[in-house]
Design an enzyme around this catalytic site. Structure first.
Site, mmCIF file in Angstrom:
data_model
loop_
_atom_site.group_PDB
_atom_site.id
_atom_site.type_symbol
_atom_site.label_atom_id
_atom_site.label_comp_id
_atom_site.label_asym_id
_atom_site.label_seq_id
_atom_site.Cartn_x
_atom_site.Cartn_y
_atom_site.Cartn_z
ATOM 1 N N ASN A 1 0.826 -1.202 0.000
ATOM 2 C CA ASN A 1 0.000 0.000 0.000
ATOM 3 C C ASN A 1 0.858 1.250 0.000
ATOM 4 O O ASN A 1 1.996 1.255 0.464
ATOM 5 C CB ASN A 1 -0.944 0.019 1.220
ATOM 6 C CG ASN A 1 -0.300 0.653 2.434
ATOM 7 O OD1 ASN A 1 -0.252 1.882 2.562
ATOM 8 N ND2 ASN A 1 0.220 -0.176 3.325
ATOM 9 N N CYS B 1 7.128 5.457 8.284
ATOM 10 C CA CYS B 1 6.230 5.352 7.140
ATOM 11 C C CYS B 1 7.020 5.401 5.840
ATOM 12 O O CYS B 1 7.747 6.359 5.590
ATOM 13 C CB CYS B 1 5.199 6.468 7.143
ATOM 14 S SG CYS B 1 4.063 6.311 5.753
ATOM 15 N N LYS C 1 7.365 3.580 16.844
ATOM 16 C CA LYS C 1 7.088 2.500 15.879
ATOM 17 C C LYS C 1 8.255 2.379 14.906
ATOM 18 O O LYS C 1 8.556 3.310 14.158
ATOM 19 C CB LYS C 1 5.787 2.785 15.120
ATOM 20 C CG LYS C 1 5.368 1.636 14.204
ATOM 21 C CD LYS C 1 3.947 1.814 13.712
ATOM 22 C CE LYS C 1 3.511 0.678 12.812
ATOM 23 N NZ LYS C 1 2.133 0.837 12.336
ATOM 24 N N GLY D 1 3.060 -7.743 12.160
ATOM 25 C CA GLY D 1 3.580 -8.093 10.842
ATOM 26 C C GLY D 1 3.002 -9.431 10.417
ATOM 27 O O GLY D 1 3.542 -10.470 10.752
ATOM 28 N N GLY E 1 -3.125 -5.831 11.394
ATOM 29 C CA GLY E 1 -3.411 -4.818 10.378
ATOM 30 C C GLY E 1 -4.121 -5.411 9.187
ATOM 31 O O GLY E 1 -5.349 -5.503 9.131
#
Lengths: 314, 322
Positions: B74, B135, B172, B255, B277
């Site tokens: 994504n 990110c 994170k 993960g 997620g």
């Protein structure tokens, strides 16, 4: 730059069901198209034309009749996902029959998910989320002009049934590459816009239809659906129609431009690759206009999939 | 809790009813899932909201998502409403409905991270702050902060002083860091109360017929079962490094978690809690199912062993025998 719409309409809360449907019938349609008729009474009672299902196409479970153990062992983790689609696939409702508790989907096999979906047979369970998204607004009373490109005919068939049920007049213009790649049967009763060929299902339902084909099939308008639309818009009274479109992006972009120029109101059903289907992941966006000259990314899954053609930045 | 099973864990002072959280990015601001008729946020330990920046961000152009073998790539590009709208429109709503709410923040520079953290801490209405220094989908900042221990420490330190002890700070971490343990240790020394790992793995997908990248942003973050072994190793590495350094800092592992067994693997590797997620995409209620599955696994273990400790999830943390 607009700020993305974050929250949900409270009236949509609790509206999305996870239902295990039972496949009643699996029909190969023309070419690589396929129809599944599914018994799913809760979704069938609620879904509206233009709304969609988010289907987990992991392939049918072991058929009950084939089982040696009961219940079958649940596959887990990687075993469950290996060589199987992970994401759900958004698919519009093609026909619905709330009285029988059934919905049908018509789809083109175009990848891992839809190929797996075509394997489902009568008696198989299919895991669906729905109804999802904002469907077509059918509150108007103008005669309706439905413009489809290829598989875009699927959601417009559900819409045609709804509009005809309301007593509205429905005209369908459909574009296709050739008859062999068109998912629905053609008939030869149509006489509008110089076309002899129409769509059999539309004719049965009481709609008028005309077809454009790139291959120049007998009875069709040779070329693109925009050619048919141009002829339609030159007719007297065309400006009284409300348009509903669904098809490939480039086709919808051109059709929208023609409709806007001719001053017709219109709604378009958009397609985009999706993640969650319920507005959370922001994957399936399209660019839309906000008040003023600004634009922003709207979520196809919850702000759409149906948008006003004047709202979309094509 | 049933049959004497203890599922609650404490992460950086936040008491979670069970160790299963929903990861940032897949549950929006916690409100969209309310569309689901069977939604039960109270069945999970907490929700981590969508990464939020100082100003609203419109994100990357589509195509933003593509499925790859065993995973999803994504590139949303942190589309979000900005911190002020988050505080004004989201936090006053019952986002968690009885479960912990963790905000996820991101920025282009150290000052922005600190400003967002400061505004969130002043507003309140949540339980912890997760700092996204990993990110892969924004041009500036994002992952760059997470691959270099000094830069990571700088961000975490700025956030920690902005928050000033009012809320726990979770850093994170990115799997793209050359030495993730060094980045983790640097974050802890800079004031992180917990670490979460891993964020998505940078990757790309190509459409050979069109000779083009599939994603408009070319690069995306890979998630899903395909990255689970990578994630397990990173969790183990960071867990052991913290232990060697004498730091008692909890980890939140993630993960590719799909099943309760996956979750327990992360816990054995050293995670006190886990996040789910990608799996929510095919099963939006998977958090509740994994939490319930974990409870059953503990009961099964107890039935086999007769050991009371097998009923307590915290006894599994880092309990890998190697």
């Amino acid at each position: 730059m607009g700020s993305p719409k974050p929250t949900t309409d409270s009236e949509q809360n609790g509206s999305v069901l996870q239902e295990t449907g039972r496949v009643m019938e699996s029909l190969p349609a023309y070419g690589n198209h396929h129809i599944l008729r599914i018994h799913a009474p809760e979704i069938a009672a609620a879904i509206q034309p233009g709304q969609f299902l988010h289907i987990y196409c992991n392939g049918p479970a072991e058929r009950i009749s084939d089982r040696t153990t009961d219940p079958a062992p649940e596959p887990s983790g990687l075993e469950r996902l290996q060589r199987k689609p992970l994401l759900r696939r958004p698919i519009s409702v093609f026909r619905r029959d709330p009285a029988e508790g059934e919905i049908s989907i018509l789809f083109r096999q175009a990848g891992l998910g839809t190929e797996a979906l075509a394997v489902y047979g009568a008696g198989d369970n299919v895991d669906m989320l729905g109804p999802l998204g904002r469907g077509f607004d059918t509150k108007g009373d103008a005669p309706a002009l439905l413009i489809a490109g290829g598989i875009g005919i699927a959601p417009l068939t559900a819409l045609a049934a709804e509009l005809l049920g309301q007593g509205r007049q429905v005209t369908v213009l459909a574009g296709m590459r050739d008859a062999a790649s068109f998912p629905l049967l053609l008939d030869n009763s149509s006489t509008i816009l110089g076309c002899k060929a129409g769509i059999a299902l539309m004719c049965e339902m009481g709609a008028i239809s005309a077809i454009a084909s790139e291959a120049g099939e007998p009875g069709t308008h040779p070329g693109l659906v925009t050619g048919l639309l141009k002829m339609f818009l030159e007719q007297d009274g065309a400006e009284d129609y409300e348009a509903f479109i669904c098809g490939p992006g480039i086709m919808m972009s051109r059709v929208s431009a023609m409709l806007i120029e001719a001053g017709l109101p219109g709604q378009a059903l958009l397609e985009e690759r999706m993640g969650c289907g319920i507005g959370a992941c922001m994957a399936c966006v399209c660019r839309t206009r906000t008040e003023g000259d600004e634009t922003e990314y709207s979520r196809v899954c919850v702000d759409g999939p149906v948008f006003d053609i004047r709202e979309v930045v094509w | 809790m049933s049959g004497g099973v203890r599922m609650n864990v404490e992460v950086a002072g936040v008491n979670l009813k069970n160790p299963v959280l929903i990861a940032s990015g897949v549950c929006g601001y916690g409100l969209d899932f309310r569309r689901l008729a069977d939604y039960r946020p109270e069945a999970v330990g907490g929700l981590v909201l969508k990464g939020t920046t100082l100003k609203p961000r419109e994100g990357n152009p589509p195509i933003r998502i593509v499925e790859t073998a065993g995973g999803v790539l994504n590139s949303i590009g942190l589309q979000n409403m900005g911190v002020d709208a988050l505080i004004r429109d989201v936090l006053p709503q019952p986002v968690g409905s009885g479960t912990a709410v963790i905000l996820n923040i991101a920025g282009h520079n150290v000052e922005e991270y600190a400003e967002v953290a400061q505004r969130c801490a002043a507003a309140g209405g949540f339980n912890a702050l997760e700092v996204n220094i990993s990110c892969p989908n924004v041009a500036k900042g994002g992952m760059a902060f997470g691959t270099d221990p000094c830069m990571a420490a700088e961000v975490v330190s700025a956030v920690a002083s902005a928050v000033n002890g009012r809320f726990p700070v979770i850093a994170k971490l990115s799997p793209a860091a050359g030495d993730i343990a060094a980045v983790g240790l640097a974050c802890v020394e800079a004031g992180a109360d917990a670490l979460s790992l891993i964020n998505t793995v940078p990757g790309m997908a190509i459409d050979a017929r069109r000779r083009r990248p599939v994603l408009a942003n070319v690069v995306g973050g890979l998630s899903g079962p395909a990255i689970k072994p990578i994630a397990l190793l990173r969790v183990r590495q960071v867990f052991l490094a913290l232990k060697r350094a004498g730091k008692d800092i909890p980890l939140i592992g993630m993960g590719g978690i799909v099943t309760a067994e996956d979750a327990l693997e992360f816990i054995l590797a050293g995670a006190t809690a886990v996040q789910i997620g990608t799996a929510t995409f095919y099963d939006p209620l998977i958090g509740a199912r994994v939490a319930e599955g974990l409870e059953e696994m503990l009961l099964d273990n107890y039935r086999c062993s007769g050991r009371e400790t097998d009923l307590d999830i915290s006894h599994y943390v880092g309990a890998l025998e190697d």
